[in-house]
Design an enzyme around this catalytic site. Structure first.
Site, short mmCIF file in Angstrom:
data_model
loop_
_atom_site.label_atom_id
_atom_site.label_comp_id
_atom_site.label_asym_id
_atom_site.label_seq_id
_atom_site.Cartn_x
_atom_site.Cartn_y
_atom_site.Cartn_z
N ARG A 1 0.86 -1.19 0.00
CA ARG A 1 0.00 0.00 0.00
C ARG A 1 0.89 1.24 0.00
O ARG A 1 1.67 1.44 0.93
CB ARG A 1 -0.90 -0.02 1.24
CG ARG A 1 -1.69 1.26 1.39
CD ARG A 1 -2.58 1.29 2.64
NE ARG A 1 -3.21 2.59 2.70
CZ ARG A 1 -3.24 3.39 3.76
NH1 ARG A 1 -2.72 3.00 4.91
NH2 ARG A 1 -3.80 4.57 3.70
N ASN B 1 -7.28 1.66 9.85
CA ASN B 1 -5.98 1.98 10.45
C ASN B 1 -6.18 1.92 11.95
O ASN B 1 -7.01 2.65 12.50
CB ASN B 1 -5.54 3.39 10.07
CG ASN B 1 -5.16 3.51 8.61
OD1 ASN B 1 -5.25 2.55 7.85
ND2 ASN B 1 -4.75 4.69 8.19
N TYR C 1 -4.18 1.53 15.84
CA TYR C 1 -2.95 1.48 16.63
C TYR C 1 -3.18 1.19 18.11
O TYR C 1 -2.41 0.47 18.72
CB TYR C 1 -2.19 2.81 16.49
CG TYR C 1 -1.61 2.99 15.10
CD1 TYR C 1 -0.37 2.48 14.79
CD2 TYR C 1 -2.33 3.64 14.11
CE1 TYR C 1 0.17 2.61 13.51
CE2 TYR C 1 -1.80 3.78 12.83
CZ TYR C 1 -0.56 3.25 12.53
OH TYR C 1 -0.04 3.37 11.28
C1 BGC Z 1 -0.98 7.67 9.49
C2 BGC Z 1 0.48 7.45 9.17
C3 BGC Z 1 1.31 7.62 10.44
C4 BGC Z 1 0.86 6.59 11.43
C5 BGC Z 1 1.62 6.57 12.75
C6 BGC Z 1 -1.43 7.07 10.79
O1 BGC Z 1 -2.26 7.98 11.45
O2 BGC Z 1 -1.79 7.30 8.41
O3 BGC Z 1 0.84 8.32 8.15
O4 BGC Z 1 2.67 7.55 10.20
O5 BGC Z 1 -0.49 6.80 11.75
O6 BGC Z 1 1.39 7.72 13.50
#
Ligand code: BGC
Length: 463
Positions: A76, A294, A296
């Site tokens: 990607r 996305n 985290y």
């Molecule tokens: C973004 C990336 C960024 C990553 C880590 C995401 O919000 O799409 O560009 O590097 O998080 O912070």
């Protein structure tokens, strides 16, 4: 057994143009808002800029070799709009040299048996569009220009690119789009991106999909939230409201073809733009094929009392990394905002699938290891924390798909290599490849070499 992944589960790695390409003044590329931002306000990016970044523009063949070595089935990346159309607008000329770069990149991937997944927009708006009409703050102009840009990409790359992502994390772009009135501007910028997404998807579905047969979606970010006090119904509401303000903001119109979530209308009233009948008709033609996630980290939400301030975009919620009992949401990484919370990730996947009903691809997931920003190469490549983070999150996907019924089809690790972490500069290292920013040499970290096997063993255990 319970951790097993669907047998045809896709493994890939992800990047974004401004974070890796460099070569900002080469071959006719126009400036983007990130060039301006970094140079105008160096303190806001810890003195860093993307002028050279990972120099991927010149070293992409080497990076494609790495992908192959890591067993990537997909890659990607994002296209820099101002490389393809330097001034960005619908009547502005194309830049053939920029188009040629992406053709070489796409051909190089295909030659190595790797499927290109293209993001059209990862935050690097052509500066000219910002100067002309304020970029995403002009809902009409921006969607017309974005549709034309998208069409150029389908026309020039769509014979080989079959997976498209319109926007990366419109939430981030929106909350940082304020130029003066933070009580209205984030909502206008969000509206502009939703309409631009719809225009680009409708154009693809109508004029390209029948011939090219690809798929199109969007990548939305958003943490999972649990109530700070599990006994307090107001905190339970706050957790759900927080996710509606983050994800529902975009997912309601895009995936459900509905108005913004009721809790947003209630709090924001007339400050939240309205969709017209014509907009809803367009949504019907703009069916997305997948939900790009996305993800985290996760947090706890505690309700606030009293009237929310006019610039509140969180839904009148306090965000916390620990709950009422003082329990942390997860293990610390190398960044203060990122805790590893795989159990909450599982709940997040299940919730998103139940609400929006589209197959999910994890289009970003990853972390910097504790202390990694101060490590030399030899230490950084021994990234046990990252390996564990990947394994735990793959297990969570396995449990969500096998036990909770979610459909998750693939996983892109963020990121292929250490790169420019936006306002955090070159400090945090999210890569599976160590980038030496002096020599630009790349060195695979252990996680890069182990990830393929982590997916493979989890796929095999169901067969
Ligand atoms: C973004 C990336 C960024 C990553 C880590 C995401 O919000 O799409 O560009 O590097 O998080 O912070």
């Amino acid at each position: 057994m319970s951790a097993s992944l669907p047998s045809n589960f896709l493994l890939g790695f992800a990047t974004a143009s401004y974070q890796i390409e460099g070569a900002v003044d080469e071959d006719g590329r126009g400036k983007s808002i990130w060039d301006t931002y970094c140079h105008l306000e160096p303190t806001r990016t810890k003195g860093a800029n993307g002028d050279v970044a990972c120099d991927h523009y010149h070293r992409f063949e080497e990076d494609l070799d790495l992908l192959q070595r890591y067993g990537a089935q997909a890659y990607r990346f994002s296209i820099s709009w101002s490389r393809v159309i330097p001034k960005g607008g619908r009547d502005d000329p194309l830049n053939e040299a920029g188009i040629s770069f992406y053709n070489r990149l796409i051909d190089g991937l295909i030659a190595r048996g790797i499927t290109p997944w293209v993001t059209l927009y990862h935050w690097d708006l052509p500066q000219e569009l910002h100067d002309r009409y304020g970029g995403w703050l002009d809902v009409q102009e921006s969607q017309a220009d974005f549709e034309r840009y998208a069409r150029v990409c389908y026309e020039r790359f769509g014979d080989r690119v079959r997976k498209w992502i319109t926007f990366n994390e419109p939430w981030i772009q929106s909350i940082f789009s304020s130029e003066g009135d933070s009580s209205t501007e984030p909502w206008i910028a969000g509206h502009a991106q939703i309409m631009s997404h719809a225009r680009a998807v409708a154009a693809y579905n109508r004029d390209f999909k029948p011939r090219q047969g690809g798929q199109i979606g969007i990548s939305l970010n958003g943490d999972f939230f649990e109530p700070w006090d599990s006994e307090d119904p107001l905190d339970a509401e706050a957790a759900e409201r927080r996710m509606q303000f983050h994800i529902g903001w975009f997912a309601n119109p895009i995936f459900l073809k509905q108005d913004y979530p009721a809790c947003m209308r209630q709090q924001l009233e007339s400050r939240l733009p309205k969709f017209t009948e014509a907009d809803f008709a367009l949504f019907q033609e703009a069916e997305s094929d997948f939900y790009g996630m996305n993800y985290y980290t996760s947090q706890y939400a505690r309700h606030r009392t009293g009237a929310p301030s006019k610039d509140d975009y969180l839904g009148s919620v306090e965000e916390l990394q620990w709950n009422k009992q003082g329990r942390s949401a997860g293990e610390a990484s190398g960044l203060h905002w990122l805790l590893s919370c795989p159990e909450m990730f599982r709940k997040h996947l299940t919730r998103v699938y139940k609400l929006y009903g589209k197959p999910i691809y994890i289009t970003e997931n990853g972390c910097p290891c504790p202390g990694e920003d101060n490590m030399m190469r030899e230490e950084s490549v021994k990234d046990d924390y990252r390996c564990r983070y990947f394994a735990d999150h793959l297990d969570a996907i396995g449990r969500s798909t096998r036990e909770d019924g979610a459909v998750v089809k693939g996983y892109f690790a963020w990121s292929l290599m250490d790169n420019l972490e936006w306002s955090d500069g070159y400090g945090p290292r999210f890569g599976v490849t160590f980038t030496d920013y002096e020599t630009l040499e790349r060195t695979p970290k252990n996680s890069a070499l182990l990830l393929k096997n982590m997916v493979k063993v989890r796929c095999q255990s169901v067969q």
